[in-house]
Design an enzyme around this catalytic site. Sequence first.
Site, PDB file in Angstrom:
ATOM      1  NE  ARG A  51      -1.951   0.953   3.467  1.00  0.00           N
ATOM      2  CZ  ARG A  51      -2.456   1.240   4.500  1.00  0.00           C
ATOM      3  NH1 ARG A  51      -1.943   2.773   3.664  1.00  0.00           N
ATOM      4  NH2 ARG A  51      -1.445   1.131   5.617  1.00  0.00           N
ATOM      5  CE1 TYR A 105     -14.573   7.556 -18.652  1.00  0.00           C
ATOM      6  CE2 TYR A 105     -13.456   7.904 -16.402  1.00  0.00           C
ATOM      7  CZ  TYR A 105     -13.994   6.932 -17.432  1.00  0.00           C
ATOM      8  OH  TYR A 105     -14.838   6.500 -16.253  1.00  0.00           O
ATOM      9  CG  ASP A 177      -7.377  12.092 -18.388  1.00  0.00           C
ATOM     10  OD1 ASP A 177      -6.293  11.293 -19.337  1.00  0.00           O
ATOM     11  OD2 ASP A 177      -8.345  11.457 -17.749  1.00  0.00           O
ATOM     12  CE  LYS A 202      -9.789   4.231 -19.358  1.00  0.00           C
ATOM     13  NZ  LYS A 202     -10.910   3.201 -19.532  1.00  0.00           N
TER      14      LYS A 202
HETATM   15  N1  PLP Z   1      -8.943   9.104 -17.742  1.00  0.00           N
HETATM   16  C1  PLP Z   1      -9.573   8.885 -19.274  1.00  0.00           C
HETATM   17  C2  PLP Z   1      -9.177  10.183 -20.770  1.00  0.00           C
HETATM   18  C3  PLP Z   1     -10.691   8.047 -19.802  1.00  0.00           C
HETATM   19  O1  PLP Z   1     -11.119   8.033 -20.667  1.00  0.00           O
HETATM   20  C4  PLP Z   1     -10.562   7.273 -18.684  1.00  0.00           C
HETATM   21  C5  PLP Z   1     -11.664   5.714 -18.589  1.00  0.00           C
HETATM   22  O2  PLP Z   1     -12.193   5.767 -19.453  1.00  0.00           O
HETATM   23  C6  PLP Z   1     -10.588   7.655 -17.303  1.00  0.00           C
HETATM   24  C7  PLP Z   1      -9.198   8.246 -16.885  1.00  0.00           C
HETATM   25  C8  PLP Z   1     -10.574   6.315 -16.005  1.00  0.00           C
HETATM   26  O3  PLP Z   1      -9.453   5.832 -15.893  1.00  0.00           O
HETATM   27  P1  PLP Z   1     -10.367   4.141 -15.196  1.00  0.00           P
HETATM   28  O4  PLP Z   1     -10.734   3.218 -15.651  1.00  0.00           O
HETATM   29  O5  PLP Z   1      -8.809   3.315 -15.302  1.00  0.00           O
HETATM   30  O6  PLP Z   1     -10.518   4.385 -13.924  1.00  0.00           O
END
Ligand code: PLP
Length: 384
Positions: A51, A105, A177, A202
């Site tokens: 952790r 997102y 992001d 992803k």
């Molecule tokens: N950022 C983007 C651009 C995303 O498309 C996603 C999920 O689809 C996330 C963050 C969140 O990721 P996670 O599902 O791994 O928590």
Amino acid sequence: MNKNFKKIETKLIHSGEPEPRIGGAVTMPIFQSAMYETAGEGSYHDIKYIRLNNTPNQIALQEKLSALENAEAALVTSSGMAAITTSLLSFLSSGDHLLIQDTLYGGTHTFITHNIGQWGISYDFINGDDPDSWNDLLKPETKVIYMETMTNPLLQVADLETVVAFAKKHGLISIIDNTFASPINFRPAEWGFDLSCHSCTKYLNGHSDIVAGAVIGSANSIEKITHTLNHLGGTLDPHACFLLHRGVKTLAIRMERQNTNAMTIAVFLKNHPAVHHVNYPGLKNHPDHDRASKLFDGFSGMLSFELSGGLEASNRFIKKVKLPIVAPSLGGVETLVTLPAMTSHSGMSGEERLQLGITDSLIRLSVGIENVDDLMEDFEQALT
Ligand code: PLP
């Protein structure tokens, strides 16, 4: 461990790998041990415990990920959302204010609109294309500005250079992001961003078999976020670290194929009579094409589009395609298709979505590494 490899393809394979190799192992072994024998650690955060994000699989992976974006440090997390929420909560406390891009997102958007107020943090959404409007929203309490490299699902590219200049001028922490671009196409630290967050679920992992996240940036910032995560507990376990470590090694060749496949499909769709319009920053007629060409080394495997026949046609298309899997998420080797209004952005109200231009009929495609002719043949039969 800290060799300075020049090119990203080499870093993917060699950065962060233990030296000497553990027992001669060519691949980083899984250290399936929750805790480690005490060795005179000076502080709580140095105690070796999964952790606390400091065990061998986490350390090797963190070194590799920071090398990819030419940053000082990285932290792996249990999901992309853990990376985003822990980063924001490390730099924002009660009374602080956040400027955040208006197209996001869906999970991030919902966290901001539903949760962040519980901690006494306020926010304003900003239009990434209109820097003149940001000044009016700036407050003495503003601490952070947060963007996405390419917005999900409209693939808009904000004026990211001005974001960095604005953040520096006003002493804000800039967070981006970078999930949609991946370090192959964009490296935020090189453009002056303080922190880059990823959903490693992803592109970085690329095989649709784990949920994971990362935040990459300066050593000081990452230490601060690590200490927050050590308490919040959104840690990546050693087995998921191993899978991400394995997956990321092929990022360059996967992403190159995804960039070119998506470009070919974007042109095909743009010229198809059944398609109303395509959102892909690689297309010359995309409003942010010049900006994207300056910032990025590739335009990613993500695109979205509208059919002339509206929602009925979109539903028909989704039913008729055979190769793409109808599923949320993105960035894996297989092509996925989804209606964001029903999946990634279903947490937003219909009104909120429409304000941003996300219609119910918008189709989002995460282009995989299949043969592009096979994909286009399938799209052709589904569109006809
Ligand atoms: N950022 C983007 C651009 C995303 O498309 C996603 C999920 O689809 C996330 C963050 C969140 O990721 P996670 O599902 O791994 O928590």
